[in-house]
Design an enzyme around this catalytic site. Structure first.
Site, PDB file in Angstrom:
ATOM      1  N   HIS C 257       0.856  -1.195   0.000  1.00 30.43           N
ATOM      2  CA  HIS C 257       0.000   0.000   0.000  1.00 30.43           C
ATOM      3  C   HIS C 257       0.886   1.237   0.000  1.00 30.43           C
ATOM      4  CE1 HIS C 257      -3.009   2.936   1.154  1.00 30.43           C
ATOM      5  NE2 HIS C 257      -3.949   2.024   1.012  1.00 30.43           N
ATOM      6  N   ARG C 273      -6.189  10.167  -0.476  1.00 28.09           N
ATOM      7  CA  ARG C 273      -5.937  10.616  -1.847  1.00 28.09           C
ATOM      8  C   ARG C 273      -7.245  10.693  -2.619  1.00 28.09           C
ATOM      9  NH1 ARG C 273      -2.723   6.373  -3.931  1.00 28.09           N
ATOM     10  NH2 ARG C 273      -3.217   5.308  -1.996  1.00 28.09           N
TER      11      ARG C 273
END
Lengths: 278, 239, 656
Positions: C257, C273
């Site tokens: 990740h 994000r």
């Protein structure tokens, strides 16, 4: 369920809710009353006449034109009843087993948490009041007319009640202050509970300190007065003439009607020995 | 110069007849960013491989690692040693069955509480999964989630003098759950039904407003508000 | 010997396991769940960002449907997934989310009217339809063309797990907490249950069941630094592996990740994000658009992670005592948005970093996160090699994710697979194959074998330190089987891991057979090493780069030779696993292999890709109704349980 010999429980047992409400309500009334009581008693700081006026006021003197001490007795009886009810309901919350007591003590020491500690203070003060408050209540119930500058001061000093009142002052102010704060956080609907609680806590401590200072000053005033009046203990207070309404029966004595008071119309002194529990 | 931390850790295995409850002392050199998770792991790896404790997510979201940290309940995984004095005492959470050392059976307690309070959405009927979901007010959805954030760590129970005195008390965790379901429009229970679950001294009326729960809740849930809200609603049932 | 019977033994109390148990219970069976920890503490609880389902309620989700979700998922997988499974999944995901909504998950909802969001660093005003007011909303996530990730703030996994757990309690399904399955009871053809150890008392028992379901999550903890919970040690994969017959699929497919915090490796959600946060380097420069002009910070995780590593290798990383990292900047989202939608992120920053993400950058770097590989099953969730053994969720290689999983598809998989596999498990139990025919002697043999193994551990005068072996394994996996892989490193990794496995039989254990953490590590470590070896060997053999598996010495995606699935099996007595491969059939793919639209374009084509693409194009050119076209290209509905075959209603797609 309609059958009288049915042992089925009701669908909802409303009593836990009622008892909880009753405990809070009696606490609220008692707590607020104690603050008012302190304000009335502290009228001695404004002078003997002020205190005498307040005392007679509650006997309905300015309403009926003559004092009715049984009004005070009735009120005291009501407070006594609230006190007993509150004590009985609060008793349910006390640690009754040694194991519970130890669990709470251990927890309190480990947590070092103010509200947890304050509850224990309430338990202790409440417990002590079981024994100390009835003494005062019984006196007020049986001798309601003996509330007055000299009468009360004699009781405090010559009657040797001041140690009891000193202890009771702290018990009442701590217990009542904490209790009223707890009622607020227990039932209150606050927009920001955290900030409100911080404010309430400050208010609570502020009021407690205020009433303790006021109480100590008041007690000191009675003690001083009692000390000075000790040689004449048992003598009833006569207000300064010019400020007070007539004590004539049906004399339409409003509070503002200022006239002289013939001594004959003042209730006779009870035959109390000097230095007795006046 | 890093500190040397002294840990006083409770040790006891209740299933071992030879084990006496006691405290063992360990010294660990502090590192930057050290949490109690890191420190305890180091103790286990370097000093005492048999030391029992529970960490799962080690990120403050699963609620496994609640313990008494210098007397107060808290999540060990997200407690930085830098915020603690040089001597740190660690005890298992009170109010729960001890498994060993710092490990307690919160899961068993929580399941029993959920069963007792029927802490789930009571649906009136099953929905048709092909159809668009029922609309819900966005603010209400957020308010429900706000109460749903409880991680069942047990801190509120361990911080509650009432719960410690009376083991049948449902604790803030239980009351918060019912407040959550009461708020949720999908749960079709009435107040009378909630009252049957918590309308007594082991439920809402047993709460003495000590507010230890509110002050230690790692998720900062509005427990005081929820308990007061539930208390008002339940008190109305008595009138 | 204690024997416990149930119809369905579910190993693992996370989202997938609990949903399977609920399905079985609702079909009239008696399931029981084993869990290492209280079920609500399972790692599902840590899922933050959300769950993908094509509801198409919010403005940026309009036009979304199963087709788009399917295609995003296949591209995300780098064509490694089973497209039939991806279809089944995309079709059932909206139903799963609607079911959870009815059961109590407080999904965030659409507010009609204008609202401001941050897209690509800009504040933009979006206007939501009046008709969508109060319906489930969604946020943007990596690798998706529509805003499809439904969420409850950033506690989605928590909300889902608590709701499912509450239903499990409501439906009186027993959860045996703090119980660990040590071995599957089987006869080489049929699985009959498991040998189970009580982690409190140490007592062993035999749990016999018609069907056994492995739903134990991933194996992230074979890596030193991982976003995974400490319990994700791959014990489910090891259970299947140790039968000697069941196969594990695509074990080398391990996802990193992009945004785990440094140094603890705790995840901060992709929602950061998705909601408009950006990655920055040592100079404060936003570098992702330089590499990925199209998807920028929101390319798939494998791509963003590699780009980050690439950028750090170019000297643009931020140095720290814990190694290099980059910055995640969510400051422009504003304190109010963070407080409302990224609360866990705020808490994590506050408690583990001592910073306020509304003001400060968050130090992040790519960290092991997800296991695409797992127990290989067919679309029904059953192992083709061991009847009665099922698996679902992250523990399984169903195979929805291929070589890279999209954010938001993981929690979605757990509940969707739970719903589907649960029905198939029930079908199996209610079929003649599902009868439990096992002798207690077999169960006793298995229990006694485990008992002897544990007793040997505590009586054997071992000379190896379990912690040291474990640390070494973690180091090897991180250094040599990590984000970038190459032949020589992988070879040495396999050799070293094999050596560690041999040494792990000499682990010294003090203490007794009950709640003893030392004993637990001693018996789990050899199993973890076996799982690690399947990962390392799979990675060594696969001489191509696909999704999260990246070989520096073989950077191309080689569809010609490697469009297949790795199967690992560990035959009894062998020192290493045996690998075999299962081909993917291009001619039956609805979406033939091509360029993903992000990441490096370096593909060796499969010979059938072009002809199949021509067929597909022809079909689309015919401009049929989308359901008809889809059904012609790759029909899948017949594989779904009858109750989940219905079309999904949307605001723009009313039910016929």
């Amino acid at each position: 369920m309609n059958s009288p010999d049915s042992f089925l429980p009701p669908r909802i047992d409303p009593w836990p809710a009622r008892l909880d409400l009753l405990q809070s309500a009696t606490g609220l009334v008692l707590g607020l009353f104690m603050w008012l009581h302190m304000l009335f008693v502290s009228s001695i700081l404004l002078g003997n006449d002020a205190m005498w006026t307040v005392a007679r006021f509650f006997e309905g003197y300015f309403f009926f034109g003559y004092p009715l001490p049984w009004l005070v007795s009735a009120f005291v009886a009501m407070i006594f009843a609230l006190f007993v009810t509150h004590a009985w309901l609060a008793l349910r919350k006390f640690p009754t087993h040694w194991r519970q007591h130890m669990a709470y003590m251990r927890h309190m020491r480990a947590m070092r948490h103010e509200d947890t500690f304050l509850w224990f203070v309430q338990v202790l003060t409440g417990f002590a009041m079981f024994f100390l408050a009835p003494v005062h209540l019984y006196l007020m119930l049986t001798h309601p007319e003996l509330i007055g500058p000299y009468e009360s001061a004699d009781r405090v000093w010559s009657g040797r009640m001041w140690p009891l009142y000193l202890v009771l002052l702290f018990l009442v102010e701590l217990h009542g202050g904490i209790g009223l704060y707890r009622l607020a956080v227990k039932w209150g609907d606050f927009k920001d509970a955290v900030a409100s609680r911080r404010k309430l806590k400050r208010l609570k401590w502020g009021l407690t300190v205020f009433f303790l200072v006021l109480g100590l000053a008041t007690l000191a005033a009675y003690m001083k007065l009692g000390m000075e009046h000790a040689p004449n203990a048992g003598e009833r207070y006569q207000p300064a003439v010019s400020f007070l309404p007539p004590l004539s029966k049906g004399g339409g004595g409003g509070f503002l009607a200022r006239a002289s008071v013939p001594p004959s119309q003042i209730p006779p002194n009870p035959p109390l020995a000097k230095g007795g529990m006046a | 110069m890093p500190r040397t931390l002294t840990f006083h850790v409770f040790r006891h295995n209740p299933r071992d007849p030879g084990s006496e409850p006691g405290v063992r002392e360990y010294q660990v050199e502090e590192a930057s960013g050290m949490t109690l998770f890191i420190a305890l792991t180091r103790i286990r790896e370097e000093h005492d491989p048999g030391l029992s404790f529970d960490f799962v997510c080690r990120a403050g979201v699963c609620g496994s690692c609640a313990m008494l940290i210098n007397g107060r309940p808290g999540l060990a995984c997200r407690t930085l040693t830098s915020e603690l004095p040089g001597t740190i005492s660690l005890f298992p959470l009170p109010g729960f069955e001890l498994i060993a050392d710092l490990s307690v059976n919160t899961g068993k307690w929580m399941r029993a509480m959920s069963e007792r309070l029927q802490a789930w959405v009571h649906l009136s009927c099953e929905v048709n999964l092909n159809e668009i979901e029922a609309a819900m007010d966005p603010d209400l959805a957020e308010a429900v989630y706000e109460l749903d954030r409880c991680i069942e760590c047990g801190c509120c129970v361990a911080a509650c003098g009432t719960a410690l005195m009376r083991p049948d008390f449902v604790g803030a965790v239980g009351m918060n759950k019912l407040a959550r379901f009461r708020l949720d429009p999908r749960d079709d229970r009435s107040d009378a039904e909630y009252y049957q679950l918590i309308g007594d001294d082991s439920g809402i009326f047993g709460c003495m407003s000590l507010l230890g729960c509110q002050d230690v809740c790692p998720k900062e849930l509005s427990l005081q508000t929820q308990i007061a809200y539930l208390r008002r609603a339940m008190a109305r049932q008595g009138l | 010997m204690k024997i416990i019977h149930s119809d369905v033994l579910v190993i693992g109390g996370g989202l997938a396991g609990q949903r399977v148990a609920l399905a079985a219970k609702r079909r009239g069976l008696e399931p029981s769940i084993l869990s290492l920890v209280p079920a609500k503490r399972s790692h599902s609880v840590a899922a933050q960002g959300g769950m993908q389902a094509s509801l198409a309620n919010c403005f940026k989700g309009e036009g979304d449907n199963e087709d788009v979700h399917f295609e995003d998922t296949v591209r995300g997988s780098d064509w490694g997934c089973d497209q039939r499974v991806a279809r089944m999944f995309a079709h059932v995901a909206p139903k799963a989310i609607r079911e959870l909504a009815a059961w109590g998950v407080a999904w965030n909802r659409v507010r009609a009217g204008d609202h401001e969001v941050v897209i690509n660093g800009q504040r933009v005003t979006l206007t939501e339809r009046e008709a969508a007011q109060g319906l489930i909303t969604a946020r943007d996530f990596g690798g998706t063309r529509k805003w499809r990730t439904c969420y409850t703030s950033d506690g989605t996994g928590h909300a889902m797990l608590y709701t499912l757990s509450d239903r499990v309690i409501a439906e009186a399904i027993p959860v045996h907490e703090r119980q660990e399955a040590l071995a599957l009871i089987h006869d080489g053809q049929r699985c009959h249950g498991a040998v189970v150890r009580d982690l409190i008392t140490g007592e062993l028992s035999a749990h016999l069941a018609r069907a056994t379901v492995i739903a134990t999550g991933g194996y992230g903890r074979i890596y030193g630094i991982s976003t995974n919970a400490l319990i994700n040690e791959g014990m489910g994969a090891a259970l299947a592996l140790e039968t000697g017959v069941a196969r594990l699929g695509n074990m080398e497919a391990v996802q990193f990740h992009p945004t785990a915090i440094v140094p603890t490796g705790i995840l901060v959600t992709e929602g950061c994000r998705g909601d408009g946060g950006v990655l920055r380097d040592v100079d404060g420069h936003r570098f992702m658009p330089d590499y990925e002009p199209e998807k920028k910070d929101l390319a798939s995780r494998d791509v963003v992670s590699r780009r980050m590593a690439e950028h750090m290798r170019a000297g643009k990383g931020v140095s720290s005592p814990y190694g290099e990292h980059l910055w995640l900047d969510i400051t422009q989202l504003g304190a109010a948005h963070i407080e409302r939608n990224l609360r866990e992120v705020k808490d994590i920053c506050r408690y583990f970093l001592g910073i306020d993400p509304a003001k400060d950058f968050i130090p992040v770097r790519p960290t092991q996160h997800y296991s695409m590989g797992g127990v290989r099953t067919d679309f029904r969730g059953e192992s083709p090699w061991l009847s009665g053994l099922f698996s679902c969720g992250e523990a399984a290689c169903w195979d929805l994710h291929g070589f890279n999983r999209l954010g938001g598809n993981s929690v979605a998989e757990t509940v969707v697979a739970g719903m589907l596999v649960g029905e198939y498990v029930a079908d199996f139990c209610q079929s003649p194959h599902g009868e439990l025919e096992v002798s207690t002697a077999l169960a006793r043999d298995f229990v006694q074998r485990e008992q002897r193994g544990l007793e040997a551990l505590i009586t054997h005068p071992g000379r190896e330190n379990a912690v040291a072996l474990r640390r070494r394994m973690e180091q090897i996996m991180t250094d040599k089987v990590g984000l970038f892989r190459n032949g020589p490193d992988l070879e040495s990794a396999v050799a070293e891991l094999a050596d560690l496995l041999a040494r792990s039989r000499e682990i010294a254990v003090s203490g007794g057979l009950d709640a003893n953490p030392e004993l637990v590590l001693a018996y789990r470590l050899p199993r973890m090493l076996k799982v690690a070896l399947t990962v390392a060997m799979g990675a060594l053999n696969r001489t191509e780069s696909r999704g999260a598996h990246f070989r520096e010495d073989h950077p191309a995606r080689n569809d010609r030779d490697w469009l297949n699935r790795t199967l690992a099996c560990w035959r009894e007595g062998d020192a290493l696993p045996t690998l075999e491969y299962e081909e993917l059939d291009v001619m039956s793919m609805e979406l033939p292999p091509g360029f993903r639209g992000y990441g490096a374009k370096n593909i060796i084509d499969h010979p059938e890709a072009a002809p199949r693409q021509a067929e597909v194009d022809e079909m689309h050119a015919a401009k049929q109704d989308r359901y008809a076209a889809q059904s012609y290209l790759m029909s899948f509905k017949q594989f779904l349980p009858l109750k989940y075959r219905g079309r999904n209603e949307r605001l723009d797609e009313p039910l016929p």
